[in-house]
Design a protein around this motif. Structure first.
Motif, short mmCIF file in Angstrom:
data_model
loop_
_atom_site.label_atom_id
_atom_site.label_comp_id
_atom_site.label_asym_id
_atom_site.label_seq_id
_atom_site.Cartn_x
_atom_site.Cartn_y
_atom_site.Cartn_z
N UNK A 55 41.15 40.54 38.31
CA UNK A 55 41.43 41.65 39.09
C UNK A 55 40.21 42.32 39.46
N UNK A 56 39.28 42.54 38.44
CA UNK A 56 37.73 43.22 38.83
C UNK A 56 36.91 42.24 39.70
N UNK A 57 37.04 40.97 39.43
CA UNK A 57 36.36 40.09 40.39
C UNK A 57 36.85 40.14 41.97
N UNK A 58 38.17 40.18 41.90
CA UNK A 58 38.84 40.46 43.34
C UNK A 58 38.36 41.82 43.93
N UNK A 59 38.50 42.70 43.13
CA UNK A 59 38.09 44.06 43.79
C UNK A 59 36.91 44.31 44.15
N UNK A 60 35.95 43.61 43.67
CA UNK A 60 34.32 43.46 43.73
C UNK A 60 34.29 42.85 45.09
N UNK A 61 34.75 42.00 45.32
CA UNK A 61 34.93 40.90 46.58
C UNK A 61 35.25 41.90 47.73
N UNK A 62 36.38 42.49 47.44
CA UNK A 62 36.75 43.33 48.44
C UNK A 62 36.05 44.48 48.88
N UNK A 63 35.46 45.05 47.85
CA UNK A 63 34.64 46.33 48.08
C UNK A 63 33.60 46.16 48.77
N UNK A 64 32.73 44.93 48.87
CA UNK A 64 31.97 44.60 49.66
C UNK A 64 31.94 44.93 51.10
N UNK A 65 33.15 44.67 51.60
CA UNK A 65 33.43 44.69 52.91
C UNK A 65 33.62 46.43 53.07
N UNK A 66 34.36 47.03 52.24
CA UNK A 66 34.68 48.51 52.26
C UNK A 66 33.36 49.13 52.36
N UNK A 67 32.28 48.70 51.66
CA UNK A 67 30.89 49.27 51.50
C UNK A 67 30.36 49.07 52.83
#
Length: 193
Positions: A55-67
């Protein structure tokens, strides 16, 4: 020379590489620990379960786009220009994720299916960014809506073909950019009426 300190970020970087190499079905916490040169217990000290790590690695991946997109939200400029840039950047970011590393993209699609809460938070963040831009447009007199949040959800839904991963196979079509521009322009015209 002392070994590097084991941090959650290092673990997530290693996990991404392990997922790329083995895929989500075969990747294990032991593989991640081996890649880091530590025991699997050391990884579990930072992430209590394999599911938490995934879950953390998925969140990190999605957060790149958000940032990346949040930079546009806070940039100077008229709201219509910011919305144009934001929608274009979202489409490009998703398209690059799917096209530049298709194996890792497929892996993340599997992980996203396991991490519904992470995806919901990502979508909520993106809609909040859109709301901020639309509110600015209303303040500038450029956009007309009585509910920027509702309008943001509508814009997000209307452009889904260009950012929802279920449409990824379409993103390499030769006419997809023309299709995107037509929808983006329609959205911008609609907000101005």
């Amino acid at each position: 020379m002392p070994p590097e300190t084991l941090t959650p970020e290092r673990i997530l970087e290693a996990t991404e590489e392990v997922l790329r190499r083995y895929g989500p079905a075969k990747a294990t916490v032991v593989d991640v620990a081996r890649a880091l040169g530590v025991s699997h217990g050391s990884v579990y000290r930072h992430f209590r379960t394999k599911a938490a790590l995934r879950e953390a690695v998925t969140e990190r991946w999605l957060d790149r786009t958000s940032k990346e997109l949040s930079v546009i939200v806070t940039a100077d400029g008229p709201a219509p220009e910011l919305l144009d840039r934001w929608l274009t950047a979202l489409f490009e970011a998703k398209r690059h994720k799917a096209g530049d590393d298709p194996e890792l993209f497929a892996t993340y699609m599997t992980l996203i299916g396991e991490s519904g809460g992470v995806v919901d938070r990502h979508v909520t963040d993106l809609e909040a960014q859109l709301t901020t831009i639309i509110e600015a447009g209303v303040s500038e007199g450029e956009f007309h809506t009585s509910s920027p949040a509702t309008t943001a959800r509508a814009v997000f839904d209307a452009t889904g073909r260009f950012h929802d991963p279920c449409y990824a196979p379409e993103w390499s079509r030769p006419d997809i950019t023309t299709d995107f521009e037509a929808v983006r322009d329609l959205v911008l015209r609609g907000l101005r009426s």
